[in-house]
Scaffold this motif. Structure first.
Motif, PDB file in Angstrom:
ATOM      1  N   GLY A  65       0.840  -1.195   0.000  1.00  0.00           N
ATOM      2  CA  GLY A  65       0.000   0.000   0.000  1.00  0.00           C
ATOM      3  C   GLY A  65       0.878   1.250   0.000  1.00  0.00           C
ATOM      4  O   GLY A  65       2.075   1.197   0.298  1.00  0.00           O
ATOM      5  N   PRO A  66       0.316   2.413  -0.323  1.00  0.00           N
ATOM      6  CA  PRO A  66       1.110   3.648  -0.348  1.00  0.00           C
ATOM      7  C   PRO A  66       1.391   4.171   1.054  1.00  0.00           C
ATOM      8  O   PRO A  66       0.820   3.709   2.046  1.00  0.00           O
ATOM      9  CB  PRO A  66       0.205   4.611  -1.124  1.00  0.00           C
ATOM     10  CG  PRO A  66      -1.178   4.118  -0.832  1.00  0.00           C
ATOM     11  CD  PRO A  66      -1.084   2.629  -0.708  1.00  0.00           C
ATOM     12  N   GLN A  67       2.318   5.127   1.128  1.00  0.00           N
ATOM     13  CA  GLN A  67       2.644   5.852   2.358  1.00  0.00           C
ATOM     14  C   GLN A  67       3.017   4.893   3.491  1.00  0.00           C
ATOM     15  O   GLN A  67       3.966   4.117   3.360  1.00  0.00           O
ATOM     16  CB  GLN A  67       1.475   6.776   2.737  1.00  0.00           C
ATOM     17  CG  GLN A  67       1.161   7.794   1.658  1.00  0.00           C
ATOM     18  CD  GLN A  67      -0.091   8.582   1.909  1.00  0.00           C
ATOM     19  OE1 GLN A  67      -0.826   8.348   2.874  1.00  0.00           O
ATOM     20  NE2 GLN A  67      -0.375   9.546   1.057  1.00  0.00           N
ATOM     21  N   ILE A  68       2.269   4.898   4.576  1.00  0.00           N
ATOM     22  CA  ILE A  68       2.626   4.061   5.720  1.00  0.00           C
ATOM     23  C   ILE A  68       2.425   2.572   5.419  1.00  0.00           C
ATOM     24  O   ILE A  68       2.983   1.704   6.108  1.00  0.00           O
ATOM     25  CB  ILE A  68       1.806   4.478   6.964  1.00  0.00           C
ATOM     26  CG1 ILE A  68       2.484   3.957   8.239  1.00  0.00           C
ATOM     27  CG2 ILE A  68       0.363   3.984   6.851  1.00  0.00           C
ATOM     28  CD1 ILE A  68       1.870   4.502   9.502  1.00  0.00           C
ATOM     29  N   GLY A  69       1.668   2.287   4.347  1.00  0.00           N
ATOM     30  CA  GLY A  69       1.499   0.899   3.943  1.00  0.00           C
ATOM     31  C   GLY A  69       2.816   0.245   3.554  1.00  0.00           C
ATOM     32  O   GLY A  69       2.979  -0.973   3.693  1.00  0.00           O
ATOM     33  N   ILE A  70       3.779   1.031   3.052  1.00  0.00           N
ATOM     34  CA  ILE A  70       5.086   0.473   2.714  1.00  0.00           C
ATOM     35  C   ILE A  70       5.734  -0.140   3.952  1.00  0.00           C
ATOM     36  O   ILE A  70       6.338  -1.212   3.895  1.00  0.00           O
ATOM     37  CB  ILE A  70       5.991   1.570   2.107  1.00  0.00           C
ATOM     38  CG1 ILE A  70       5.415   2.053   0.778  1.00  0.00           C
ATOM     39  CG2 ILE A  70       7.415   1.041   1.902  1.00  0.00           C
ATOM     40  CD1 ILE A  70       6.204   3.183   0.147  1.00  0.00           C
ATOM     41  N   ILE A  71       5.579   0.519   5.089  1.00  0.00           N
ATOM     42  CA  ILE A  71       6.182   0.031   6.327  1.00  0.00           C
ATOM     43  C   ILE A  71       5.414  -1.169   6.874  1.00  0.00           C
ATOM     44  O   ILE A  71       5.980  -2.227   7.146  1.00  0.00           O
ATOM     45  CB  ILE A  71       6.241   1.149   7.377  1.00  0.00           C
ATOM     46  CG1 ILE A  71       7.128   2.302   6.873  1.00  0.00           C
ATOM     47  CG2 ILE A  71       6.754   0.621   8.709  1.00  0.00           C
ATOM     48  CD1 ILE A  71       7.129   3.509   7.767  1.00  0.00           C
ATOM     49  N   PHE A  72       4.093  -1.010   7.032  1.00  0.00           N
ATOM     50  CA  PHE A  72       3.307  -2.062   7.675  1.00  0.00           C
ATOM     51  C   PHE A  72       3.224  -3.322   6.824  1.00  0.00           C
ATOM     52  O   PHE A  72       3.379  -4.434   7.339  1.00  0.00           O
ATOM     53  CB  PHE A  72       1.901  -1.550   8.013  1.00  0.00           C
ATOM     54  CG  PHE A  72       1.855  -0.697   9.234  1.00  0.00           C
ATOM     55  CD1 PHE A  72       2.130  -1.234  10.479  1.00  0.00           C
ATOM     56  CD2 PHE A  72       1.546   0.658   9.145  1.00  0.00           C
ATOM     57  CE1 PHE A  72       2.089  -0.449  11.620  1.00  0.00           C
ATOM     58  CE2 PHE A  72       1.507   1.449  10.283  1.00  0.00           C
ATOM     59  CZ  PHE A  72       1.784   0.897  11.531  1.00  0.00           C
ATOM     60  N   ASP A  73       2.979  -3.173   5.528  1.00  0.00           N
ATOM     61  CA  ASP A  73       2.875  -4.366   4.673  1.00  0.00           C
ATOM     62  C   ASP A  73       4.203  -5.108   4.610  1.00  0.00           C
ATOM     63  O   ASP A  73       4.227  -6.346   4.635  1.00  0.00           O
ATOM     64  CB  ASP A  73       2.429  -3.961   3.264  1.00  0.00           C
ATOM     65  CG  ASP A  73       1.010  -3.434   3.236  1.00  0.00           C
ATOM     66  OD1 ASP A  73       0.256  -3.710   4.186  1.00  0.00           O
ATOM     67  OD2 ASP A  73       0.644  -2.743   2.266  1.00  0.00           O
ATOM     68  N   THR A  74       5.305  -4.367   4.526  1.00  0.00           N
ATOM     69  CA  THR A  74       6.616  -5.013   4.504  1.00  0.00           C
ATOM     70  C   THR A  74       6.902  -5.712   5.828  1.00  0.00           C
ATOM     71  O   THR A  74       7.464  -6.814   5.853  1.00  0.00           O
ATOM     72  CB  THR A  74       7.719  -3.982   4.203  1.00  0.00           C
ATOM     73  OG1 THR A  74       7.425  -3.310   2.972  1.00  0.00           O
ATOM     74  CG2 THR A  74       9.075  -4.661   4.090  1.00  0.00           C
ATOM     75  N   TYR A  75       6.488  -5.095   6.931  1.00  0.00           N
ATOM     76  CA  TYR A  75       6.687  -5.715   8.242  1.00  0.00           C
ATOM     77  C   TYR A  75       5.919  -7.022   8.361  1.00  0.00           C
ATOM     78  O   TYR A  75       6.473  -8.045   8.793  1.00  0.00           O
ATOM     79  CB  TYR A  75       6.250  -4.751   9.348  1.00  0.00           C
ATOM     80  CG  TYR A  75       6.177  -5.415  10.712  1.00  0.00           C
ATOM     81  CD1 TYR A  75       7.337  -5.688  11.438  1.00  0.00           C
ATOM     82  CD2 TYR A  75       4.948  -5.793  11.259  1.00  0.00           C
ATOM     83  CE1 TYR A  75       7.268  -6.312  12.677  1.00  0.00           C
ATOM     84  CE2 TYR A  75       4.877  -6.416  12.493  1.00  0.00           C
ATOM     85  CZ  TYR A  75       6.041  -6.667  13.197  1.00  0.00           C
ATOM     86  OH  TYR A  75       5.967  -7.295  14.421  1.00  0.00           O
ATOM     87  N   LEU A 159      -8.435  -8.854   8.909  1.00  0.00           N
ATOM     88  CA  LEU A 159      -9.665  -8.524   8.182  1.00  0.00           C
ATOM     89  C   LEU A 159     -10.421  -7.390   8.861  1.00  0.00           C
ATOM     90  O   LEU A 159     -10.946  -6.487   8.197  1.00  0.00           O
ATOM     91  CB  LEU A 159     -10.552  -9.763   8.084  1.00  0.00           C
ATOM     92  CG  LEU A 159     -10.145 -10.860   7.105  1.00  0.00           C
ATOM     93  CD1 LEU A 159     -11.058 -12.070   7.237  1.00  0.00           C
ATOM     94  CD2 LEU A 159     -10.168 -10.333   5.671  1.00  0.00           C
ATOM     95  N   LEU A 160     -10.478  -7.420  10.193  1.00  0.00           N
ATOM     96  CA  LEU A 160     -11.188  -6.375  10.929  1.00  0.00           C
ATOM     97  C   LEU A 160     -10.514  -5.024  10.743  1.00  0.00           C
ATOM     98  O   LEU A 160     -11.189  -4.010  10.537  1.00  0.00           O
ATOM     99  CB  LEU A 160     -11.254  -6.740  12.414  1.00  0.00           C
ATOM    100  CG  LEU A 160     -11.971  -5.740  13.321  1.00  0.00           C
ATOM    101  CD1 LEU A 160     -13.427  -5.560  12.882  1.00  0.00           C
ATOM    102  CD2 LEU A 160     -11.895  -6.178  14.776  1.00  0.00           C
ATOM    103  N   SER A 161      -9.174  -4.992  10.790  1.00  0.00           N
ATOM    104  CA  SER A 161      -8.477  -3.722  10.589  1.00  0.00           C
ATOM    105  C   SER A 161      -8.684  -3.202   9.174  1.00  0.00           C
ATOM    106  O   SER A 161      -8.799  -1.991   8.949  1.00  0.00           O
ATOM    107  CB  SER A 161      -6.983  -3.883  10.887  1.00  0.00           C
ATOM    108  OG  SER A 161      -6.367  -4.724   9.931  1.00  0.00           O
ATOM    109  N   MET A 165     -10.066   0.420   7.924  1.00  0.00           N
ATOM    110  CA  MET A 165      -9.138   1.338   7.261  1.00  0.00           C
ATOM    111  C   MET A 165      -9.165   1.259   5.741  1.00  0.00           C
ATOM    112  O   MET A 165      -8.976   2.270   5.060  1.00  0.00           O
ATOM    113  CB  MET A 165      -7.707   1.086   7.766  1.00  0.00           C
ATOM    114  CG  MET A 165      -7.526   1.383   9.242  1.00  0.00           C
ATOM    115  SD  MET A 165      -5.799   1.214   9.787  1.00  0.00           S
ATOM    116  CE  MET A 165      -5.565  -0.566   9.618  1.00  0.00           C
ATOM    117  N   ASN A 166      -9.381   0.071   5.184  1.00  0.00           N
ATOM    118  CA  ASN A 166      -9.333  -0.070   3.729  1.00  0.00           C
ATOM    119  C   ASN A 166     -10.206  -1.239   3.291  1.00  0.00           C
ATOM    120  O   ASN A 166      -9.712  -2.304   2.915  1.00  0.00           O
ATOM    121  CB  ASN A 166      -7.882  -0.293   3.269  1.00  0.00           C
ATOM    122  CG  ASN A 166      -7.748  -0.238   1.759  1.00  0.00           C
ATOM    123  OD1 ASN A 166      -8.679   0.104   1.040  1.00  0.00           O
ATOM    124  ND2 ASN A 166      -6.561  -0.591   1.271  1.00  0.00           N
TER     125      ASN A 166
END
Length: 261
Positions: A65-75, A159-161, A165-166
Motif C-alpha cells: 500500500g502507499p505511504q505508511i502501507g510500505i512500512i506495515f505491509d513489509t513488516y 480482516l477487521l483492521s 481502514m481499507n
C-alpha cells in the motif's frame, strides 16, 4: 555499523530476504514515481502472448500500500514469511517453502482473476502466510498492534483492521485465506483425518533450485564449502599432528641421500 547491518541482512533466510527486498524496491519505485506500475501488474494476455512477460506472476506480489502501507505491509510480509521459512514444522525444507509459495500464489491469482479483478496480490499473500503460520500456534498469544489476541485469530484481526481502514482489499484478503486453507486441507487435514496421501507433495525437481552448491565460484577465486561431520572424506591424510610426511612413509626406516653411503 554498515558491516553489522550487512551481516544482519545476509543472516535473513533467503526466500524472506529476496522477497522483502524486491517488495521494498518495487513499492518505493512505484509509489515515488521512479518506476511505472504497468511493468509489474499481473495480466494474463501479457503473460501468454508471443513474447511472454513471464515476470508478472512474481512482481504482482511485490507492491505494498502507499505511504505508511510500505512500512506495515513489509513488516507483516517479513514477520510471517520468516516464521514459515524457519519455524514451521510442516515446511521443514526450502523446497517445501518454495512449493507453498508457488501453489498459494497461483491459487490467489486464479481466484482474483475469476472473482475480483485485482492485478496486485500482496495483501492476499500476507494474510495467507499469517493463516498458515498460526495453524501450529493454537493456544499461544500474539500481539496485534496494542492488543494481545489468540494466535489463531490473527488473520481475522487483519480482516477487521481492513474493514476499518481499507475495506476495498477485503475480497483480496479472503482469496488469500481460501488459498491457504486449501493448501492446508490438501497437505495436512485430508491425510490426517482420512488416512490418505498428501495430495500436493513438493516436486522433486524443486530441490535443484534450492540446493547450495559445494563449489562456490567467486570473482577472486574458488571457495570450497566446509564438510559437515557426516560427510565422508575422499582425500588421504598427510600425517599425524605436525608431520608433513604421509603416514605410510613412517614405517620405511631411516632415509638415505642419493649418492651417499
Amino acid at each position: 555499523m554498515s558491516s553489522e547491518i550487512l551481516d544482519a541482512y545476509w543472516r535473513i533466510p533467503p526466500f524472506t530476504r529476496t522477497f522483502v527486498t524486491a517488495t521494498l524496491v518495487i513499492s518505493i519505485g512505484i509509489h515515488f514515481g521512479f518506476l511505472p506500475y504497468v511493468w509489474f501488474y499481473y495480466s494474463t494476455w501479457r503473460l501468454f502472448r508471443l513474447l511472454p512477460e513471464i515476470w508478472r506472476p512474481f512482481t504482482s506480489f511485490c507492491l505494498t500500500g502507499p505511504q505508511i502501507g510500505i512500512i506495515f505491509d513489509t513488516y507483516w510480509l517479513y514477520q510471517y514469511l520468516v516464521q514459515l521459512e524457519t519455524a514451521n514444522p510442516r515446511l521443514p525444507r526450502k523446497e517445501d517453502v518454495l512449493w507453498y509459495l508457488l501453489v498459494v500464489g497461483s491459487t490467489i491469482i486464479a481466484l482474483n482473476q475469476y472473482f475480483t479483478g485485482w492485478s496486485f496480490f500482496l495483501h492476499g499473500l500476507i494474510i495467507a502466510l499469517c493463516y498458515t503460520s498460526v495453524q501450529d500456534q493454537r493456544g499461544q498469544k500474539a500481539n496485534f498492534f496494542f492488543f494481545t489476541v489468540p494466535a489463531q485469530a490473527m488473520p481475522y484481526c487483519m480482516l477487521l483492521s481492513s474493514l476499518l481502514m481499507n475495506p476495498a482489499i477485503i475480497p483480496l484478503q479472503l482469496t488469500g485465506i481460501v488459498a491457504a486453507h486449501l493448501f492446508d486441507f490438501l497437505t495436512r487435514i485430508y491425510p490426517e483425518f482420512s488416512g490418505g496421501p498428501n495430495l500436493l507433495p513438493a516436486p522433486a525437481f524443486l530441490s535443484y533450485f534450492v540446493q547450495t552448491p559445494r563449489l562456490i565460484r567467486r570473482d577472486y577465486g574458488t571457495a570450497i564449502r566446509p564438510r559437515t561431520g557426516a560427510e565422508p572424506s575422499t582425500g588421504s591424510t598427510t600425517g599425524a599432528s605436525g608431520s608433513v610426511l604421509p603416514e605410510s612413509w613412517k614405517t620405511r626406516g631411516a632415509g638415505h641421500r642419493l649418492g651417499g653411503d
